[in-house]
Design a protein around this motif. Structure first.
Motif, short mmCIF file in Angstrom:
data_model
loop_
_atom_site.label_atom_id
_atom_site.label_comp_id
_atom_site.label_asym_id
_atom_site.label_seq_id
_atom_site.Cartn_x
_atom_site.Cartn_y
_atom_site.Cartn_z
N ARG A 53 0.87 -1.17 -0.04
CA ARG A 53 0.12 -0.19 -0.13
C ARG A 53 0.72 1.21 0.14
NH1 ARG A 53 -3.01 -3.83 3.11
NH2 ARG A 53 -5.14 -4.11 2.32
N ASP A 90 -3.26 4.41 -16.36
CA ASP A 90 -1.90 5.06 -15.88
C ASP A 90 -1.98 6.35 -16.25
OD1 ASP A 90 -1.87 4.95 -18.58
OD2 ASP A 90 -0.06 3.66 -18.68
N ARG A 95 -7.23 8.40 -13.40
CA ARG A 95 -7.32 7.80 -12.14
C ARG A 95 -7.74 8.75 -10.95
NH1 ARG A 95 -2.30 6.30 -12.18
NH2 ARG A 95 -1.53 8.17 -11.15
N MET A 114 -4.21 4.16 -3.30
CA MET A 114 -4.59 3.91 -4.85
C MET A 114 -4.28 5.15 -5.68
SD MET A 114 -8.53 2.76 -4.02
CE MET A 114 -9.02 1.59 -2.73
N ARG A 115 -4.27 6.58 -5.13
CA ARG A 115 -3.75 7.60 -5.77
C ARG A 115 -2.24 7.54 -6.34
NH1 ARG A 115 -8.00 11.26 -5.72
NH2 ARG A 115 -9.71 10.75 -4.28
N ALA A 117 -0.42 4.68 -6.52
CA ALA A 117 0.22 3.62 -7.41
C ALA A 117 0.40 4.20 -8.78
CB ALA A 117 -0.75 2.48 -7.33
N THR A 119 0.22 2.55 -11.50
CA THR A 119 -0.71 1.85 -12.48
C THR A 119 -1.88 1.31 -11.81
OG1 THR A 119 0.86 1.55 -14.10
CG2 THR A 119 -1.11 0.15 -14.24
N VAL A 120 -3.23 1.33 -12.07
CA VAL A 120 -4.22 0.55 -11.73
C VAL A 120 -4.77 -0.10 -12.77
CG1 VAL A 120 -6.64 0.84 -10.53
CG2 VAL A 120 -4.69 2.22 -9.76
N THR A 175 1.51 -5.41 -5.29
CA THR A 175 0.26 -5.28 -5.78
C THR A 175 -0.50 -5.07 -4.56
OG1 THR A 175 -0.13 -7.59 -5.73
CG2 THR A 175 0.74 -6.83 -7.62
N LEU A 178 -8.18 -4.18 -5.11
CA LEU A 178 -9.12 -3.11 -4.94
C LEU A 178 -10.70 -3.51 -5.05
CD1 LEU A 178 -7.33 -0.25 -7.11
CD2 LEU A 178 -6.84 -1.04 -4.56
N ALA A 205 -4.15 -2.29 -7.50
CA ALA A 205 -2.97 -1.34 -7.47
C ALA A 205 -1.67 -2.06 -8.05
CB ALA A 205 -2.90 -0.49 -6.12
#
Length: 293
Positions: A53, A90, A95, A114-115, A117, A119-120, A175, A178, A205
């Motif tokens: 995280r 990305d 995002r 999450m913000r 990372a 890439t999601v 990783t 989510l 994530a």
């Protein structure tokens, strides 16, 4: 491996036996654990899994992303139907729009990483390609309205996502799934313009872990809690839960977390408040064309 147990870059490599014992100790704590495993690189990667995280700003390379997707495509797929897609997020602006949709007072502690990372990945259960083929051939598309079809596309997407996780972690990437993407299913389908008979099963994530904030390895219940052989009855809750509560509590203490028990965590994650939009999932997927008959 937990932060405390992680060797420094200059430390002597651990022997296989010591490393394997460490994996099992972190995964099971003081509970009974298997004492004879077939250790392969893939097994080591999976036993060392942790949710990440905190990420560095380093973006994924196209090679890393292509490797993750190739691994996902190598997962089993029902009747070779390929009932999933993945959307690579990305673009910072997109995002941010997704994260703004997903944020809520009940989930706010989840959204900083999450913000962060780079890439999601959004894993989509997707029968739309197959529906187009069926319709073009004049075939009956009504089979897509059955609950089994919904389950099949969901399982296909989940297996692909898990293959991607194992591949990513084998490369040193981090990783974190989510599930919160399902909190906003209808809005997310609209934003992404998903075609009929597709929906987002889960997000992921993905990025390079921040080494100073790796986090720990969550313990799992002893195998006796989850394994039944042939017609053996399910194990009584109290035959394994106290030992798991001890391992769970030790993990939370080692990470500086509150003293919440696993029972309390189950109750919290099963509450109406925690659903936070997931209680509207049926309407969202029906809007996407799934009949659930």
């Amino acid at each position: 491996m937990s932060d405390e147990a992680s060797p420094s870059p200059t430390a002597e490599p651990l022997s296989d036996d010591v490393r394997h014992d460490q994996y099992l100790s972190e995964r099971y704590g003081a509970q009974p654990r298997p004492d004879d495993l077939e250790w392969t690189p893939a097994v080591e990667t999976m036993l060392a899994h942790r949710s990440v995280r905190a990420f560095t700003p380093t973006p994924l390379t196209e090679r890393e992303l292509a490797t993750v997707i190739a691994a996902a495509q190598s997962a089993p797929t029902s009747s070779n139907l390929h009932l999933w897609s993945v959307i690579v997020i990305d673009d910072d602006a997109l995002r941010a729009r997704i994260m703004d949709l997903a944020d809520s007072p009940n989930q706010s502690e989840n959204f900083a990483f999450m913000r962060q990372a780079p890439t999601v990945l959004l894993w989509v259960a997707d029968a739309s390609r197959n529906e187009e083929i069926m319709a073009a051939a004049g075939a009956d598309t009504g089979t897509l309205d059955y609950l089994d079809s919904f389950l099949t596309v969901s399982v296909d997407a989940a297996m692909a996502a898990q293959n991607a996780v194992v591949a990513a972690e084998s490369m040193g990437l981090g990783t974190c799934y989510l599930g919160s993407m399902r909190n906003l299913e209808a809005a997310l389908c609209d934003l992404l313009g998903l075609p009929p008979h597709s929906y987002v099963v889960v997000g992921l994530a993905l990025g390079h872990p921040a080494p100073e904030r790796l986090g720990g390895v969550h313990p799992r219940p002893a195998q006796a809690a989850v394994v039944r052989r042939n017609l053996d009855p399910a194990p009584a809750l109290e035959s394994w839960l106290p030992a798991y509560e001890e391992a769970y509590g030790a993990f939370r203490a080692s990470q500086g977390l509150d003293g919440r028990s696993w029972r309390e965590a189950v109750l919290r994650a099963s509450s109406r408040m925690y659903m936070d939009g997931r209680d509207e999932m049926r309407g969202a997927v029906e809007k996407q064309g799934f009949g659930l008959a």
